[in-house]
Design an enzyme around this catalytic site. Structure first.
Site, PDB file in Angstrom:
ATOM      1  N   GLU A 177      12.844  14.745 -47.275  1.00 42.59           N
ATOM      2  CA  GLU A 177      12.302  16.103 -47.366  1.00 42.59           C
ATOM      3  C   GLU A 177      13.321  17.073 -47.975  1.00 42.59           C
ATOM      4  OE1 GLU A 177      10.470  17.376 -43.697  1.00 42.59           O
ATOM      5  OE2 GLU A 177       8.996  15.748 -43.754  1.00 42.59           O
ATOM      6  N   GLU A 308       5.927   9.163 -43.996  1.00 42.66           N
ATOM      7  CA  GLU A 308       5.639   9.884 -42.759  1.00 42.66           C
ATOM      8  C   GLU A 308       4.170  10.279 -42.782  1.00 42.66           C
ATOM      9  OE1 GLU A 308       8.243  13.048 -41.483  1.00 42.66           O
ATOM     10  OE2 GLU A 308      10.029  12.011 -42.250  1.00 42.66           O
TER      11      GLU A 308
END
Length: 511
Positions: A177, A308
């Site tokens: 991220e 994810e």
């Protein structure tokens, strides 16, 4: 009242892309009680363990044929310095886990413990390196420490720490991220960092790395395009550069707002349908990222990874808000079943997916009670187990000539029946979900190009969508046998309201 009848055509002799087993991957972060109190209880625990690794957790996950495990994060990965987690435990420095609860991390579970866990699980390790606060050398040294043989500074250090032979570690994440907790970078900035880190993560002694760039948040297709531009030129002559083999994206099913995501067990039927709309949106997102990638990589040499995914609810009342502990109901199981149907349809581009997370965090497979030590298998666990026959199977296209029943949810339309199919080792497996909270449905499977024998089926359902498993009621939501009916064309499958059904059979000689 007549139930909706859904005709479905499956050509048993027309193979599609192979469904990688890695689409059934898992994720374990240093977050809440996922590692400490979940996977790892310490060598002094009264619970059966191997070097501190909890053995009943291992046994439960082995029953899923768990293919890979992503570690150490998540956001934690970009503040984790691996050298702090090797060597004698009493000498390892502590750190503060600033992302998740601001708790002190003693680093007793580090690289060797993770690799031992993967060996116990029979799973491939997927390590996320520290790009956000780490250095290129730090990550390069970690690769060398784990995978190089012979003699070098990192090899000598590994041997001094008790491991003579190198491990094989294919999967490496280049940060996590990067658009957020991994450094708040712009896409162009991260692309340059990924090129550097990917370049200096070397292949050692036959261990060929599969480098996964930290990709987009949900529908940020511009991020994906920026990374694809870094890998080569636009067009059919596309030759991927050697420093990345895949890129990722993340998507969570959140029907509420980020500030108030909704409760895991206290919800109504409207909340359920809004959740299913958000879950089904993963199809749109995979399609969008795949379309961008196809422009640059029509040969599909670069993999797409959803490392994810899952439901994200408000934490359970009375628990640490930084530990992300939530219950897991039949609704969560249906979210998982819908995702897998989508994953199977995109098996030509999607090469890996990792549910968040494996134990005690978000949409977990397993919940452990911190007081009694009891272990509970969640409804989501059972979807993984019922679906494990799809791993490395050949996908079979499911055609729905009359469509499926639909429901209007706000300004969206929700298909309330979902299904997918595959074949492997002389058997076929069909997965079917009825997302309708109240109405059953019938699916007429028109099986062409072959026949099925030795047919059996199982069903996962409950009296209420809110039902879940606890130490006192560990099988409130658990699979049981289900009856299907043979027809002239194939099979008729009854789908009760709010149910997930799998049907399997041996392929006849014509298939």
């Amino acid at each position: 009242m007549t139930h909706p009848v859904v005709p479905a055509i499956v050509n048993l002799d027309v193979p599609g892309p192979v469904i990688s087993r890695h689409l059934y991957g898992h994720f374990a972060e240093h977050l809440g009680r996922c590692i400490y109190g979940g996977f790892y209880v310490g060598e002094d625990s009264d619970l059966p363990n191997a070097g501190g690794i909890r053995l009943d957790v291992v046994a439960a996950l082995r029953a899923l044929d768990i293919p890979n495990l992503r570690w150490p994060g998540g956001c934690f990965a970009d503040e984790y310095h691996w050298m702090d987690g090797v060597g004698p435990k009493e000498r390892r420095p502590s750190m503060v886990n600033t992302h998740w609860g601001n708790v002190e991390e003693n680093n007793h579970f580090g690289t060797h413990e993770f690799m031992e866990l993967c060996e116990l699980l029979g799973a491939e390790p997927y390590i996320s390196g520290n790009v956000g606060s780490g250095t290129v050398r730090e990550m390069s040294d970690w690769v060398e420490y784990l995978t190089r043989d012979g003699d070098s500074p990192m090899v000598r250090l590994r041997k001094a720490n008790g491991r003579e032979r190198p491990w094989r570690v294919r999967f490496w994440g280049l940060g996590n991220e990067a658009w957020g907790c991994g450094g708040h970078m712009r896409a162009e900035q991260y692309a340059a960092e990924a090129r550097r880190f990917g370049t200096y993560c070397r292949d050692h002694d036959g261990n060929t790395l599969y480098r996964i760039a930290a990709g987009a948040n949900a529908a940020d297709y511009a991020w994906t395009e920026t990374l694809m531009k870094q890998l080569g030129d636009l067009g059919c002559a596309y030759r991927p550069a050697p420093f990345m083999q895949a890129l990722s994206f993340h998507y969570y099913t959140i029907p509420g707002t980020w500030q108030d995501k909704g409760a895991a067990t206290v919800f109504d039927t409207d909340d359920h349908y809004r959740t299913m709309v958000q879950a089904a949106r993963v199809d749109e997102l995979i399609t969008g990222h795949s379309n961008v990638m196809d422009c640059y990589d029509p040969g599909r040499n670069v993999g797409l990874v959803l490392d994810e995914w899952g439901t994200w609810w408000n934490v359970e009342p009375g628990t640490n808000p930084g530990f992300l502990y939530q219950q897991n109901t039949l609704r969560d199981a249906l979210v998982a079943s819908v995702h897998f149907d989508v994953f199977h349809r995109h098996a030509g581009r999607l090469v890996m997916a990792n549910i968040a997370q494996t134990v005690n965090v978000l949409q977990a497979m397993i919940l452990t009670d911190p007081d009694s030590g009891a272990l509970v298998l969640t409804p989501t666990y059972h979807v993984f187990e019922m679906n494990k026959g799809h791993q490395d199977a050949t996908s079979l296209r499911v055609d729905l000539p009359a469509g499926t029943p639909e429901r209007t949810v706000g300004d969206a339309r929700l298909a309330t029946v979902s299904m997918s199919a595959s074949r492997k080792d002389g058997r076929a497996l069909f997965s079917l979900s009825n997302l309708d909270a109240d109405e059953p449905a019938e699916v007429e499977l028109d099986l062409r190009g072959g026949a099925l024998t030795e047919v059996s089926a199982r069903i996962l359902t409950a009296a209420r969508l809110q039902d879940h498993n606890t130490p006192d009621a560990p099988e409130a939501v658990a699979p049981r046998p289900h009856e299907v009916t043979a027809t002239r064309a194939g099979l008729r499958v009854h789908l009760p309201a709010r149910s997930f059904v799998t049907v399997t059979g041996r392929l006849g000689p014509d298939a």
